[in-house]
Each structure stands twice: as C-alpha cells, then as structure tokens.
Design an enzyme around this catalytic site. Structure first.
Site, PDB file in Angstrom:
ATOM      1  N   ASP A 116       2.157 -41.413 -37.380  1.00  0.00           N
ATOM      2  CA  ASP A 116       2.342 -42.197 -38.601  1.00  0.00           C
ATOM      3  C   ASP A 116       3.784 -41.995 -39.062  1.00  0.00           C
ATOM      4  O   ASP A 116       4.223 -40.863 -39.255  1.00  0.00           O
ATOM      5  CB  ASP A 116       1.373 -41.712 -39.678  1.00  0.00           C
ATOM      6  CG  ASP A 116       1.355 -42.620 -40.891  1.00  0.00           C
ATOM      7  OD1 ASP A 116       2.433 -43.142 -41.272  1.00  0.00           O
ATOM      8  OD2 ASP A 116       0.287 -42.801 -41.467  1.00  0.00           O
ATOM      9  N   ASP A 148       6.781 -46.944 -31.999  1.00  0.00           N
ATOM     10  CA  ASP A 148       7.134 -48.354 -32.052  1.00  0.00           C
ATOM     11  C   ASP A 148       7.956 -48.646 -33.313  1.00  0.00           C
ATOM     12  O   ASP A 148       8.251 -49.793 -33.610  1.00  0.00           O
ATOM     13  CB  ASP A 148       5.880 -49.235 -32.001  1.00  0.00           C
ATOM     14  CG  ASP A 148       4.913 -48.946 -33.132  1.00  0.00           C
ATOM     15  OD1 ASP A 148       4.829 -47.781 -33.569  1.00  0.00           O
ATOM     16  OD2 ASP A 148       4.222 -49.888 -33.578  1.00  0.00           O
TER      17      ASP A 148
END
Length: 129
Positions: free
Chosen positions: A15, A49
């Site tokens: 995260d 990403d």
C-alpha cells in the site's frame, strides 16, 4: 549467524500510503531490522505500480548506499547495502518471468499501467563473512 534467517525479502505492491508516508513499510527503521535478519548477500526486492512509492524507496535507500551501516544486533555486525541496478525495472509493461504476477500487478497492467522494481543486496563487512 544467529538471527539471520532470510536470503531474500520481497515487498510486492505494498500500500503506497500516499497521504501517510510514516505508514509505509520501507523506512529506515524497517531497513535496520531487515539488516539484522538478512544473511550476508541477502536481497531486498520491492515492486510497485506507483512510481512515487519507488521514488520513496530510492530516497530512503540512498543514504544507506553511501557506506557501512551498523545493524544494531547483539554482535554489532556492520554491512553495506548495494543497489542491484541490473535488476531494476522502470515503467515496464510486461509480466515478470522470474516470479509470479500479483493481482495488483495484473490489474495495473490491464489498465495500461507500468511496473517499477528495485533490488538491494545487504553484505556483511565483518571478517569471515
């Protein structure tokens, strides 16, 4: 050595905590703990990403790449973090062949996203390592 149990640690698509950098996993405290548990020659691999997360990883790692760092373990062992630049991936749009792809990675690529990866090796500087 006692307490050194990992050859590799992979942090895949954590995260990014864009609003709360203090909650990110890759921080100096975590790297100190990791340097106490990685075997000499052990590797930390990080994939995301989110380009900003990789930039954060680089900013945290850069000071550690400058020279020997104490691992603060009972033996006072010191070591070096070394960037494994030949294993970096930047804005890659292909699935990796050396590991399985995560759900987040597949989703990012399906949405025309990109993947960034960094790899760092921790090597003991103690005699006999």
């Amino acid at each position: 050595k006692k307490g050194r149990v990992f050859d590799e640690v992979w942090v895949l698509f954590p995260d990014p905590w864009s609003s709360f950098n203090k909650r990110r996993l890759i921080r100096p405290y975590f790297l100190t703990l990791l340097s106490q548990r990685l075997n000499s020659g052990g590797v930390l691999r990080v994939a995301s990403d989110v380009k900003e997360y990789i930039e954060h990883v680089e900013a945290v790692m850069d000071p550690l790449l400058q020279g020997p760092a104490a691992s603060n373990d009972a033996d006072g062992e010191k070591g070096l973090w070394v960037a494994m630049a030949d294993e970096f991936r930047d804005a890659d749009t292909a699935l990796p062949t050396y590991r399985g792809a995560t759900h987040y990675e597949q989703r990012a690529l399906m949405q025309n996203g990109s993947i960034w990866e960094r790899a760092y090796c921790w090597t003991s500087t103690q005699d006999g390592q």
